[in-house]
Design a protein around this motif. Structure first.
Motif, PDB file in Angstrom:
ATOM      1  N   ARG A   1      -3.936  -8.275   2.066  1.00  0.00           N
ATOM      2  CA  ARG A   1      -4.625  -6.832   2.449  1.00  0.00           C
ATOM      3  C   ARG A   1      -6.082  -6.674   2.289  1.00  0.00           C
ATOM      4  NH1 ARG A   1      -0.410  -2.118   3.901  1.00  0.00           N
ATOM      5  NH2 ARG A   1      -1.906  -1.459   5.684  1.00  0.00           N
ATOM      6  N   ARG A  61      -2.196  -6.551  11.769  1.00  0.00           N
ATOM      7  CA  ARG A  61      -3.161  -7.259  11.225  1.00  0.00           C
ATOM      8  C   ARG A  61      -3.643  -8.385  12.153  1.00  0.00           C
ATOM      9  NH1 ARG A  61      -6.405  -6.831   6.188  1.00  0.00           N
ATOM     10  NH2 ARG A  61      -7.464  -9.119   6.058  1.00  0.00           N
ATOM     11  N   CYS A  88     -10.264  -6.541   2.976  1.00  0.00           N
ATOM     12  CA  CYS A  88     -10.998  -5.948   3.959  1.00  0.00           C
ATOM     13  C   CYS A  88     -11.261  -6.947   5.202  1.00  0.00           C
ATOM     14  CB  CYS A  88     -12.207  -5.441   3.578  1.00  0.00           C
ATOM     15  SG  CYS A  88     -13.028  -4.694   4.856  1.00  0.00           S
ATOM     16  N   TRP A 132       2.599  -3.673   9.940  1.00  0.00           N
ATOM     17  CA  TRP A 132       1.382  -3.893   9.386  1.00  0.00           C
ATOM     18  C   TRP A 132       1.027  -5.399   9.852  1.00  0.00           C
ATOM     19  CZ3 TRP A 132       0.055  -8.084   6.023  1.00  0.00           C
ATOM     20  CH2 TRP A 132      -1.181  -8.283   5.740  1.00  0.00           C
ATOM     21  N   ARG A 150       1.109  -1.329  -0.199  1.00  0.00           N
ATOM     22  CA  ARG A 150       0.043  -0.052  -0.103  1.00  0.00           C
ATOM     23  C   ARG A 150       1.006   1.239  -0.108  1.00  0.00           C
ATOM     24  NH1 ARG A 150      -4.862   0.380   4.133  1.00  0.00           N
ATOM     25  NH2 ARG A 150      -5.405  -1.212   2.636  1.00  0.00           N
TER      26      ARG A 150
HETATM   27  C1  HEM Z   1     -19.673  -2.428   2.365  1.00  0.00           C
HETATM   28  C2  HEM Z   1     -18.658  -2.484   3.184  1.00  0.00           C
HETATM   29  C3  HEM Z   1     -17.199  -2.371   2.980  1.00  0.00           C
HETATM   30  C4  HEM Z   1     -16.174  -2.430   1.984  1.00  0.00           C
HETATM   31  C5  HEM Z   1     -17.014  -2.150   0.467  1.00  0.00           C
HETATM   32  C6  HEM Z   1     -14.953  -2.197   2.267  1.00  0.00           C
HETATM   33  C7  HEM Z   1     -13.938  -2.205   1.431  1.00  0.00           C
HETATM   34  C8  HEM Z   1     -12.522  -2.221   1.573  1.00  0.00           C
HETATM   35  C9  HEM Z   1     -11.588  -2.255   0.806  1.00  0.00           C
HETATM   36  C10 HEM Z   1     -11.623  -2.345  -0.857  1.00  0.00           C
HETATM   37  C11 HEM Z   1     -10.427  -2.274   1.647  1.00  0.00           C
HETATM   38  C12 HEM Z   1      -8.844  -2.339   1.069  1.00  0.00           C
HETATM   39  C13 HEM Z   1      -8.418  -0.961   0.526  1.00  0.00           C
HETATM   40  C14 HEM Z   1      -7.234  -0.848  -0.249  1.00  0.00           C
HETATM   41  O1  HEM Z   1      -6.404  -1.781  -0.100  1.00  0.00           O
HETATM   42  O2  HEM Z   1      -6.618   0.100  -0.660  1.00  0.00           O
HETATM   43  C15 HEM Z   1     -10.795  -2.369   2.857  1.00  0.00           C
HETATM   44  C16 HEM Z   1      -9.863  -2.032   3.800  1.00  0.00           C
HETATM   45  C17 HEM Z   1     -10.076  -2.288   5.132  1.00  0.00           C
HETATM   46  N1  HEM Z   1     -11.419  -2.217   5.771  1.00  0.00           N
HETATM   47 FE1  HEM Z   1     -13.089  -2.316   4.584  1.00  0.00          FE
HETATM   48  N2  HEM Z   1     -14.798  -2.391   3.703  1.00  0.00           N
HETATM   49  C18 HEM Z   1     -16.099  -2.452   4.333  1.00  0.00           C
HETATM   50  C19 HEM Z   1     -16.475  -2.449   5.482  1.00  0.00           C
HETATM   51  C20 HEM Z   1     -15.607  -2.493   6.542  1.00  0.00           C
HETATM   52  C21 HEM Z   1     -15.855  -2.627   7.988  1.00  0.00           C
HETATM   53  C22 HEM Z   1     -17.344  -2.765   8.675  1.00  0.00           C
HETATM   54  C23 HEM Z   1     -14.748  -2.580   8.546  1.00  0.00           C
HETATM   55  C24 HEM Z   1     -14.592  -2.630  10.009  1.00  0.00           C
HETATM   56  C25 HEM Z   1     -15.463  -2.586  11.295  1.00  0.00           C
HETATM   57  C26 HEM Z   1     -13.765  -2.448   7.737  1.00  0.00           C
HETATM   58  C27 HEM Z   1     -12.496  -2.339   8.272  1.00  0.00           C
HETATM   59  C28 HEM Z   1     -11.396  -2.315   7.170  1.00  0.00           C
HETATM   60  C29 HEM Z   1      -9.886  -2.154   7.627  1.00  0.00           C
HETATM   61  C30 HEM Z   1      -9.290  -1.940   9.196  1.00  0.00           C
HETATM   62  C31 HEM Z   1      -9.267  -1.987   6.477  1.00  0.00           C
HETATM   63  C32 HEM Z   1      -7.738  -2.040   6.054  1.00  0.00           C
HETATM   64  C33 HEM Z   1      -7.004  -3.369   6.098  1.00  0.00           C
HETATM   65  C34 HEM Z   1      -5.606  -3.510   5.856  1.00  0.00           C
HETATM   66  O3  HEM Z   1      -4.829  -2.270   5.598  1.00  0.00           O
HETATM   67  O4  HEM Z   1      -4.803  -4.357   6.475  1.00  0.00           O
HETATM   68  N3  HEM Z   1     -14.410  -2.353   6.602  1.00  0.00           N
HETATM   69  N4  HEM Z   1     -12.015  -2.256   2.999  1.00  0.00           N
END
Ligand code: HEM
Length: 559
Positions: free
Chosen positions: A487, A155, A489, A151, A128
């Motif tokens: 990585r 994680r 979600c 990370w 990232r």
């Molecule tokens: C429709 C709902 C959701 C969608 C479409 C979504 C989508 C995504 C996507 C595409 C990423 C990756 C972003 C990247 O690589 O640049 C991401 C990362 C993340 N999301 Fe979600 N998300 C959703 C809901 C949630 C919820 C409900 C939570 C927590 C309560 C959450 C927590 C996270 C976290 C912590 C990351 C960072 C992971 C990392 O960097 O290792 N997300 N999400």
């Protein structure tokens, strides 16, 4: 005389900036040519903050110019989320991979599912670009803003928080809040606050299942501005909207200067809000530490409780790496950010698609009534959630066409090679890498001739009985709604459980329609108007969202 000197000075500065930009563009172009892929050139980088503030407005005028002047790479590719409008077209013109060159960077776009999956697997080659998420460091480093070993350690801790115990809380909270929201909507002649109410629902699920703060649902017009949840929501909203400013100054300096500023100034208000949010997080952290000290304490399994416990366990393990206090705050803030609007915006898109597609509502309620028959509201996460596949298909189909979180990576400090459909491509260091989600997710090769139509049933195998159906196999790399690889979600299932429970509560006995704008508007015209609104009025603010859903009021009726 002074004015003339100032004008000259300004002209020199502007000319120097243009010259610097042109030379950087030329340098990037020369480097990009060696990659050997089709190239498009645009004059301003997608991440230029000044340009981001005006891009769509400026381009809406430029697009009106005749011929090539109004239709060129600048008008096609030089605004945020341009991918949503062009979808597969650039890849049809240039192949599975192409480059966009800007003065600041080289951007690599890829629409080959196999190559995309390889990139997701090679996490260290395509990390990232944390420069871009740095803005989320307001209250401390967190999962979204760190790379490498840091990370990995974070994680590991955070992954343990998203477990079935927690999903049960998400399920029951979502059901209860969605029922109250439905009762509120049913009391209205027509609902113009769908997006606001869905945001409230999503925030309350997160505050409950995430942080153990359970709030009753309050409809937008019934919400008192003094309520605890409204304050919490408004604080979070204001912090997110002013992230850049807060980051630039740092909360600590903000607190120092605030006492000397008039209370009505934005900076002074921001300082108060940041301090209140920090106190709110500190109180919660202290409370959770007290609870987790008593190992036998039973209670609601919230994300926060698991975070504190997992961090303590990790700190005592052989690796000895738990989360620091500042990282705990950083992650609390980030979970609020990542888990709130993502689900709420997806909900809003889905609700408007459903209002425009009554047949899909019937298909949905057939499943919900089969799975949740009888009047009892004892709906269970473990037995009912896995059977409500049509409800989940609505979410998947919505994200396929309207991907609220675009994924971006980059190439770090070393060049990397990659196979794209039998060809080896070498990408120079610091190249931005954008998976072309809007292209692969609407390519008729994988999604059939009606790939641009919103049709949730495409996800479900034909011939099954409601409640016993199976999902179709989807080729890996053709759907990136929650990203892929290590990585991806971590909140994917959290958001799915929330969505499915809410759908079940809303659509079992009720239906939604667009309110006609005038006496003569037919149902078909109203539905077409709603579909048009989704297409014409969606754009990224922080995430992709419908900008003015209130323009199409909705009406709820009992079946
Ligand atoms: C429709 C709902 C959701 C969608 C479409 C979504 C989508 C995504 C996507 C595409 C990423 C990756 C972003 C990247 O690589 O640049 C991401 C990362 C993340 N999301 Fe979600 N998300 C959703 C809901 C949630 C919820 C409900 C939570 C927590 C309560 C959450 C927590 C996270 C976290 C912590 C990351 C960072 C992971 C990392 O960097 O290792 N997300 N999400």
């Amino acid at each position: 005389m002074a004015a003339v000197i100032m004008l000259y000075g300004l002209a020199i500065v502007v000319s120097a900036l243009i010259l610097h930009s042109a030379l950087s563009l030329l340098r990037n172009y020369i480097v990009a040519r060696r990659i050997g892929l089709p190239i498009r050139i645009i004059p301003i980088d997608h991440t230029n903050p000044l340009w981001l503030a005006v891009d769509r407005k400026v381009l809406s005028y430029v697009k009106k110019l005749p011929g090539f002047l109004g239709d060129n790479s600048f008008t096609r590719y030089n605004f945020r989320a341009w991918e949503m409008y062009d979808r597969l077209r650039p890849h049809q013109e240039m192949g599975p991979a192409f480059i966009i060159v800007t003065p600041a960077r080289i951007w690599f776009y890829l629409a080959s599912p196999d190559a995309l999956m390889e990139c997701f697997r090679r996490r260290t080659d395509f990390p990232r670009c944390v420069e871009m998420t740095e803005i989320l460091n307001v209250f401390g480093k967190n999962l979204s803003t760190v790379e490498g070993q840091q990370w990995k350690a974070q994680r590991k801790v955070i992954a343990t928080c998203f477990n079935d115990q927690n999903h049960k809380v998400v399920w029951s909270e979502s059901l209860s809040l969605a029922n109250d929201m439905l009762a509120y909507w049913a009391r209205q002649v027509s609902v113009t606050t769908t997006a606001e109410d869905l945001r409230t629902l999503s925030l309350h699920v997160l505050s409950g299942a995430g942080f153990g703060k359970f709030f009753k649902f309050e409809g937008h017009t019934e919400r008192s501005s003094a309520s605890v949840s409204a304050n919490y929501k408004n604080s979070l909203q204001m912090i997110l909207e002013n992230c850049v400013l807060i980051m630039a100054l740092g909360p600590a300096s903000l607190y120092k200067v605030a006492p000397y500023l008039p209370a009505s100034w934005k900076l002074a208000k921001l300082a108060d809000i940041c301090a209140a949010f920090q106190k709110y997080m500190t109180d919660q952290y202290e409370e959770e530490k007290r609870v987790t000290v008593h190992e036998n304490t039973v209670g609601t399994e919230t994300l926060m409780r698991s975070l504190v416990r997992a961090s303590q366990v990790e700190a005592l393990s052989t690796t000895g790496v738990g989360l620091s206090e500042s990282e705990i705050y950083g992650n609390m803030f980030m979970l609020n950010f990542a888990g709130h609007d993502t689900t709420a915006h997806t909900f809003t898109f889905a609700m408007y698609f459903l209002a425009a597609n009554p047949c899909v509502q019937d298909w949905l309620s057939e499943e919900i009534r089969t799975v949740l028959d009888g009047e009892s509201k004892d709906w269970q996460y473990s037995s009912h959630f896995p059977k409500l596949k049509r409800c989940l298909a609505v979410m998947l189909e919505t994200l396929r066409l309207y991907t609220v979180v675009p994924v971006s990576k980059w190439v770090g400090n070393q060049e990397v090679t990659l196979q794209v459909d039998g060809r080896t491509i070498t990408l120079p260091p610091k190249t931005m890498f954008i998976p072309s989600y809007a292209a692969v997710q609407t390519d008729s090769k994988y999604w059939g001739p009606e790939a641009l139509e919103w049709r949730p049933s495409r996800w479900i195998q034909e011939g099954g009985k409601p409640g016993h159906e199976q999902f179709n196999d989807i080729k890996k790399g053709t759907f990136l709604g929650w990203s892929e690889g290590a990585r991806d979600c971590p909140g994917k299932k959290f958001s799915q459980v929330e969505f499915v429970a809410s759908m079940a509560a809303l659509f079992r006995d009720w239906r939604v329609d667009p309110a006609p704008l005038h006496d003569k508007e037919t149902r078909e015209e109203a539905r077409a108007r709603v579909l048009d609104l989704i297409e014409q009025d969606s754009a990224p603010v922080l995430l992709l969202q419908m900008l003015h859903p209130e323009k199409a009021p909705l009406v709820w009726k009992k079946k």
